[in-house]
Scaffold this active site. Structure first.
Site, PDB file in Angstrom:
ATOM      1  N   LYS A 202       0.862  -1.183   0.000  1.00  0.00           N
ATOM      2  CA  LYS A 202       0.000   0.000   0.000  1.00  0.00           C
ATOM      3  C   LYS A 202       0.896   1.231   0.000  1.00  0.00           C
ATOM      4  CE  LYS A 202      -3.551   2.437   2.533  1.00  0.00           C
ATOM      5  NZ  LYS A 202      -4.656   2.314   3.480  1.00  0.00           N
ATOM      6  N   LYS A 256      -2.148  -1.481  -3.823  1.00  0.00           N
ATOM      7  CA  LYS A 256      -3.015  -0.297  -3.771  1.00  0.00           C
ATOM      8  C   LYS A 256      -2.188   0.956  -3.864  1.00  0.00           C
ATOM      9  CE  LYS A 256      -6.067   1.987  -0.589  1.00  0.00           C
ATOM     10  NZ  LYS A 256      -6.330   2.164   0.801  1.00  0.00           N
TER      11      LYS A 256
HETATM   12  C1  PBG Z   1      -7.491   3.420   5.470  1.00  0.00           C
HETATM   13  C2  PBG Z   1      -7.756   3.207   4.029  1.00  0.00           C
HETATM   14  C3  PBG Z   1      -7.541   4.117   2.980  1.00  0.00           C
HETATM   15  C4  PBG Z   1      -8.069   3.524   1.847  1.00  0.00           C
HETATM   16  C5  PBG Z   1      -8.552   2.255   2.213  1.00  0.00           C
HETATM   17  N1  PBG Z   1      -8.330   2.075   3.564  1.00  0.00           N
HETATM   18  C6  PBG Z   1      -7.021   5.504   2.955  1.00  0.00           C
HETATM   19  C7  PBG Z   1      -5.690   5.812   3.483  1.00  0.00           C
HETATM   20  O1  PBG Z   1      -4.857   4.930   3.730  1.00  0.00           O
HETATM   21  O2  PBG Z   1      -5.438   6.991   3.704  1.00  0.00           O
HETATM   22  C8  PBG Z   1      -8.117   4.192   0.505  1.00  0.00           C
HETATM   23  C9  PBG Z   1      -9.184   3.728  -0.407  1.00  0.00           C
HETATM   24  C10 PBG Z   1      -9.536   4.654  -1.515  1.00  0.00           C
HETATM   25  O3  PBG Z   1      -8.923   5.723  -1.738  1.00  0.00           O
HETATM   26  O4  PBG Z   1     -10.489   4.302  -2.211  1.00  0.00           O
HETATM   27  N2  PBG Z   1      -6.311   2.994   5.979  1.00  0.00           N
END
Ligand code: PBG
Length: 332
Positions: A202, A256
């Site tokens: 991520k 992601k």
């Molecule tokens: C929370 C989380 C995030 C997303 C999914 N879980 C945001 C972040 O890490 O700031 C992003 C999903 C999206 O942008 O659709 N940890």
């Protein structure tokens, strides 16, 4: 790489493109409803669904409409939903205590959707960001996101989500060691049936803006998440993250954001050959929607094209806000 024999005019690749039947025969990848995971936002109260700033086409749903929506998804064959809570400011604290309230919104939502539609898979995030006043995924101590104490909290969240009926825990926080800690705690609690889909690679991405608005962490967030989410410059590190998460007991791994990181999907799938997912994040979906509403492109066709790109890169499935739209298009 194969050394291709043949040359023009003996070889004319247009022959296998000339009509739909032959294009279908030689298609290398297939996209189906089985590939879709639908992220949904839930809000407390029994009012009507609320729009989300910057995320046209996505709403926060009260539990009753969430159940109706889940029924629609199930009827179309979508295998699983990923549920996220909208937490109002009054419930946020520096340590995100509401995250470990076993009667919080997300636990109630999981339980209600699961009892209404037991056959649909329920995935839920383990991360503190919807719950903290500073909008970070972990506990903040002297300006630092502390790892191990955050992990303890994530473990509690995971156990509660499992008790509420979640099928899959998805740690999205990027703390070190969280997958192993959650797996051990689930085992100890006799919950070997609960799976882990790790947000393994991520990235500290700027494509998450509309999601943060949807869960209510956008205006709260102080600073950035670069001390825990990955640097977009790195790919070898993604393989190390995946490898650790698998060793710690992850059943499925995720990359992601999605489209800008297809090289990472390919690398993960080739190197590990485990169930591999990507998250087409909020900013990616918003780009498609706003380009379509500006008349620059056609949403449906572009959505399906992006989803096929995920398959081609090696994804077993995709989390996308366009899951219902895609499922409908695929059904036609
Ligand atoms: C929370 C989380 C995030 C997303 C999914 N879980 C945001 C972040 O890490 O700031 C992003 C999903 C999206 O942008 O659709 N940890």
């Amino acid at each position: 790489m194969t050394n291709f024999p043949g040359s023009y005019p003996q070889t004319r690749l247009r022959r296998t493109r000339k009509s739909p039947w032959v294009r279908r025969l030689v298609a290398e990848n297939k996209l189906s409803v089985d590939d879709l995971i639908w992220p949904l936002f839930v809000a407390d109260g029994d009012g009507s669904p609320q729009d989300v700033d910057g995320l046209a086409g996505v709403q926060r749903l009260p539990i009753e409409s969430l159940k109706d929506t889940a029924r629609q998804a199930f009827a179309l064959g979508i295998p699983a939903l990923a549920l996220f809570p909208f937490v109002p400011d009054e419930l946020k604290t520096p340590d995100g205590d509401e995250a470990i309230n076993s009667d919080n919104l997300i636990c109630r939502a999981i339980a209600e959707v699961k009892s209404a539609i037991p056959e649909i898979g329920i995935i839920t995030d383990a991360a503190l960001d919807p719950y903290t006043t500073h909008g970070h995924d972990g506990l903040l101590r002297d300006g630092e996101i502390v790892n191990d104490r955050t992990v303890e909290r994530l473990v509690e969240m995971a156990l509660q989500a499992a008790a509420a009926g979640a099928d899959v825990i998805a740690p999205s926080d990027m703390m070190d060691g969280r997958v192993g800690a959650i797996r051990n705690a689930l085992e100890k609690a006799g919950r070997h049936d609960v799976a882990i889909m790790a947000y393994s690679a991520k990235y500290a991405s700027s494509f998450y803006g509309p999601f943060r608005a949807a869960v209510g962490s956008r205006k709260a967030l102080s600073g950035d998440k670069k001390t825990y989410q990955m640097n977009p410059a790195n790919s070898a590190e993604a393989a190390r993250e995946v490898s650790l998460d698998l060793a710690e007991g992850a059943d499925m791994v995720m990359v992601k954001p999605g489209l800008p990181y297809l090289d990472i999907v390919r690398l993960v799938k080739q190197q590990f050959d485990v169930p591999t997912f990507a998250y087409q994040v909020s900013g990616e979906y918003a780009m498609l929607k706003s380009a379509a509403s500006a008349g620059a492109l056609e949403f449906d066709a572009c959505l399906l094209e992006t989803l096929m790109a995920f398959k081609r890169a090696g994804c077993d499935g995709v989390l996308t806000y366009g899951a219902l739209e895609a499922a409908r298009l695929l059904a036609d």
